[in-house]
Design a protein around this motif. Structure first.
Motif, PDB file in Angstrom:
ATOM      1  N   ALA A   1     -13.808 -28.423  31.757  1.00 28.58           N
ATOM      2  CA  ALA A   1     -12.847 -29.283  31.800  1.00 28.58           C
ATOM      3  C   ALA A   1     -12.000 -29.887  30.848  1.00 28.58           C
ATOM      4  CB  ALA A   1     -13.030 -30.591  32.962  1.00 28.58           C
TER       5      ALA A   1
ATOM      6  N   VAL B   1     -14.886 -35.199  41.112  1.00 31.92           N
ATOM      7  CA  VAL B   1     -13.166 -34.679  40.786  1.00 31.92           C
ATOM      8  C   VAL B   1     -12.739 -35.625  39.780  1.00 31.92           C
ATOM      9  CG1 VAL B   1     -11.034 -34.258  41.870  1.00 31.92           C
ATOM     10  CG2 VAL B   1     -13.180 -33.502  42.981  1.00 31.92           C
TER      11      VAL B   1
ATOM     12  N   GLN C   1     -13.839 -35.057  36.112  1.00 33.49           N
ATOM     13  CA  GLN C   1     -13.729 -33.822  35.471  1.00 33.49           C
ATOM     14  C   GLN C   1     -11.976 -33.913  35.262  1.00 33.49           C
ATOM     15  OE1 GLN C   1     -15.742 -30.174  36.532  1.00 33.49           O
ATOM     16  NE2 GLN C   1     -17.590 -31.512  37.079  1.00 33.49           N
ATOM     17  N   GLN C   2     -11.317 -34.456  36.088  1.00 36.19           N
ATOM     18  CA  GLN C   2      -9.946 -34.893  35.697  1.00 36.19           C
ATOM     19  C   GLN C   2      -9.689 -35.316  34.705  1.00 36.19           C
ATOM     20  OE1 GLN C   2      -8.374 -36.745  39.309  1.00 36.19           O
ATOM     21  NE2 GLN C   2      -7.862 -34.771  40.441  1.00 36.19           N
TER      22      GLN C   2
ATOM     23  N   ILE D   1      -7.700 -29.360  39.405  1.00 37.80           N
ATOM     24  CA  ILE D   1      -9.042 -29.778  39.518  1.00 37.80           C
ATOM     25  C   ILE D   1      -9.143 -30.474  40.785  1.00 37.80           C
ATOM     26  CG2 ILE D   1     -10.955 -30.862  38.701  1.00 37.80           C
ATOM     27  CD1 ILE D   1     -10.047 -30.215  35.636  1.00 37.80           C
ATOM     28  N   ASP D   2      -9.812 -29.999  41.795  1.00 38.47           N
ATOM     29  CA  ASP D   2     -10.123 -30.567  42.894  1.00 38.47           C
ATOM     30  C   ASP D   2     -11.650 -29.963  43.280  1.00 38.47           C
ATOM     31  OD1 ASP D   2      -9.558 -28.147  44.046  1.00 38.47           O
ATOM     32  OD2 ASP D   2      -7.872 -28.448  44.971  1.00 38.47           O
TER      33      ASP D   2
ATOM     34  N   GLU E   1     -11.685 -26.241  43.372  1.00 35.01           N
ATOM     35  CA  GLU E   1     -11.632 -25.600  42.020  1.00 35.01           C
ATOM     36  C   GLU E   1     -13.124 -25.990  41.437  1.00 35.01           C
ATOM     37  OE1 GLU E   1     -11.787 -25.254  37.912  1.00 35.01           O
ATOM     38  OE2 GLU E   1     -11.893 -26.927  38.858  1.00 35.01           O
ATOM     39  N   ILE E   2     -13.717 -26.943  41.770  1.00 31.59           N
ATOM     40  CA  ILE E   2     -14.961 -27.170  41.094  1.00 31.59           C
ATOM     41  C   ILE E   2     -16.173 -26.432  41.672  1.00 31.59           C
ATOM     42  CG2 ILE E   2     -16.743 -28.944  40.569  1.00 31.59           C
ATOM     43  CD1 ILE E   2     -14.580 -30.840  40.335  1.00 31.59           C
TER      44      ILE E   2
ATOM     45  N   CYS F   1      -4.725 -29.915  34.509  1.00 34.70           N
ATOM     46  CA  CYS F   1      -5.642 -30.742  35.111  1.00 34.70           C
ATOM     47  C   CYS F   1      -5.318 -31.151  36.658  1.00 34.70           C
ATOM     48  CB  CYS F   1      -5.577 -32.181  34.378  1.00 34.70           C
ATOM     49  SG  CYS F   1      -5.832 -31.963  32.568  1.00 34.70           S
TER      50      CYS F   1
ATOM     51  N   CYS G   1     -10.537 -33.416  31.394  1.00 38.67           N
ATOM     52  CA  CYS G   1      -9.321 -32.571  31.321  1.00 38.67           C
ATOM     53  C   CYS G   1      -8.209 -33.233  30.454  1.00 38.67           C
ATOM     54  CB  CYS G   1      -8.879 -31.807  32.421  1.00 38.67           C
ATOM     55  SG  CYS G   1      -7.533 -30.780  32.471  1.00 38.67           S
TER      56      CYS G   1
ATOM     57  N   GLU H   1     -19.948 -27.751  33.101  1.00 36.08           N
ATOM     58  CA  GLU H   1     -18.762 -28.244  33.908  1.00 36.08           C
ATOM     59  C   GLU H   1     -17.914 -29.020  33.109  1.00 36.08           C
ATOM     60  OE1 GLU H   1     -20.731 -27.468  38.243  1.00 36.08           O
ATOM     61  OE2 GLU H   1     -20.226 -29.658  37.504  1.00 36.08           O
TER      62      GLU H   1
ATOM     63  N   ARG I   1     -15.656 -22.835  40.427  1.00 37.39           N
ATOM     64  CA  ARG I   1     -15.860 -22.575  39.035  1.00 37.39           C
ATOM     65  C   ARG I   1     -17.661 -22.766  38.761  1.00 37.39           C
ATOM     66  NH1 ARG I   1     -15.219 -27.434  35.586  1.00 37.39           N
ATOM     67  NH2 ARG I   1     -13.597 -28.037  36.931  1.00 37.39           N
TER      68      ARG I   1
END
Length: 479
Positions: free
Chosen positions: A254, A186, A189-190, A269-270, A273-274, A266, A193, A250, A277
């Motif tokens: 992001a 997480v 990818q945060q 994104i947790d 959510e991931i 952003c 973003c 992924e 996706r």
């Protein structure tokens, strides 16, 4: 990809990547909207132009500890200074409180035995990385190997993007998105973003130090994002989940979320959510498989047969490996589709070359599904022809094809059994190979004449719409 005939085998490969750690034929057109215009990038014109450090760039506003005074540290210092100035002006628009810069910037040479620097409590010898140290509120980077390699492979902005990612961790922590308990997946990818948010401002010409074109410049950044993907792991790898950052698909997604929609997205994104996706896309390889299905006449035939099962066209396209004349489309390339004869033509040697397993200098991966996604994309043009009501030879057709190829990709997450007893199924790494091909050559995101749009960003975005949607969404989005 794998094909089995009752009992089968498959092939695959693992790639080594640089991990970003938290302590560790052009078509012309007129812009219409963020999504409706195939010639734009998130609402901006897709154009080539200057990318990198401006000739008249302002000097860095931050000092760098342990610097050698070289151009790599000068570039990195300029990048961090610019990123800080961006967040100082934009943080409060999305997050509560005020933005606070990191306490210190640290440079080191991972190849120098005499470099006595430490970063986040670690000896820097062999530390080929860049990172944000939460405990010390510092950002550091390896000037000896990492940053020079990134700059050589992808240009100045690849260095800037890495540091925008690392600063994204600091921003996420200040905003309460990142805590010590946040899963690595997480947090990474945060930060991807948030790096995209900053890069959008550069592309819009709002930076006093850097420029970024929405054509080749942004394409090179996406290539770097692909290089930052996780290596392929097998089901027995105990490391899985402990330091997971995400696949190329992924991480690029992001980055694109932030670039297109801004910092607020952003926050969403947790893990839920991931996982949503990611869906059922495979992440791990079975221990006895490699993920690479050799490109042969039989395997290509099996792929087309599987598409016939998945989509059940009333008039299945014919497959040939011999070049034939097409009266209503340009043929050529590794695979092409002729609407007049409803025929998919495959140049097997060219397709085999496209699907060869490799990693280029920029870190972009290719493999079997780089090739098979092209064959699938030509099948999806037959699906469009049968549905009717849409052109097959324009820019929207190119992106619609990419979108429908994403739909077909997801259908292969479950094994598809063909009439002759073969089964086709997606394996870990296949989606990243498709994304790489869509960025680098664009064939799987091209119209019936093999023409695509100039923006790799737009091509990948269209593919993702299909992966996360369905046929109707593709036809609606690119009507």
């Amino acid at each position: 990809m794998k094909r089995r005939h009752f009992v089968g085998s498959m092939t695959a490969f693992a790639v080594g990547t640089v991990l970003l750690t938290s302590c560790a034929t052009t078509l012309q057109g007129t812009p219409v909207s963020v999504f409706a215009n195939p010639f734009s990038v998130a609402g901006m014109p897709a154009v080539d132009g200057p990318t990198g450090l401006r000739d008249d760039a302002e000097a860095p506003s931050r000092d760098v500890e342990n610097t050698d005074g070289g151009d790599v540290d000068e570039l990195a210092g300029s990048a961090v200074s610019d990123i800080e100035e961006f967040w100082a002006g934009h943080y409060a628009a999305t997050f509560d409180g005020e933005f606070t810069p990191v306490d210190e910037l640290v440079s080191w040479d991972s190849t120098d035995y005499d470099d006595e620097a430490y970063f986040c409590g670690d000896d820097v010898l062999g530390l080929v990385n860049a990172g944000y140290c939460l405990d010390e509120n510092t950002i550091g980077w390896d000037r000896g190997e990492l940053l020079p390699q990134l700059r050589d492979a992808n240009g100045d902005m690849a260095v800037t993007m890495v540091l925008a990612h690392e600063y994204g961790h600091s921003v996420a922590y200040q905003a309460g998105l990142l805590t010590e308990g946040t899963p690595t997946l997480v947090g990474e990818q945060q930060a991807d973003c948030l790096a995209g948010v900053y890069m959008r401002s550069v592309a819009e010409g709002r930076s006093s130090r850097f420029t970024l074109s929405t054509g080749d410049g942004l394409n090179n950044l996406l290539a770097a994002m692909i290089a930052f993907r996780d290596p392929l792991l097998t089901e027995s790898d105990g490391e899985f989940g402990d330091d997971e950052h995400g696949s190329a698909f992924e991480r690029v997604s992001a980055f694109q979320f932030g670039f297109t929609d801004g910092a607020a997205v952003c926050e969403a994104i947790d893990l839920d959510e991931i996982n949503q996706r990611r869906g059922d896309l495979p992440v791990l390889l079975p221990d006895d498989e490699t993920g690479e299905l050799p490109v042969t006449r039989q395997s290509v035939t099996s792929i087309v047969d599987a598409m016939n099962v998945a989509f059940e066209p009333a008039d299945p396209p014919r497959l040939t490996f011999t070049e034939t004349d097409c009266p209503d489309a340009r043929s050529g390339g590794p695979a092409s589709y002729c609407p007049a004869t409803n025929t998919i033509t495959v140049d097997l040697p060219a397709l085999e070359e496209l699907g060869a397993q490799s990693i280029d200098d920029s870190g972009v991966v290719s493999g079997d599904n780089t090739a098979y996604s092209v064959v699938v994309s030509r099948f999806m043009q037959a699906v469009q022809k049968e549905r009717g009501g849409v052109a097959l030879d324009d820019a929207k057709a190119a992106l619609r094809t990419a979108c429908l190829t994403g739909v077909a990709t997801v259908k292969m997450t479950d094994s598809i059994t063909t009439a002759n007893g073969d089964t086709i199924q997606l394996t870990a790494g296949d989606v990243d190979e498709a994304v790489s091909g869509i960025l680098v050559n664009g064939v799987a995101a091209s119209d019936v004449n093999g023409d695509s749009v100039p923006s790799g960003f737009s091509r990948i975005d269209a593919f993702r719409v299909g992966v996360l949607g369905d046929q109707n969404r593709c036809f609606k989005r690119f009507d």
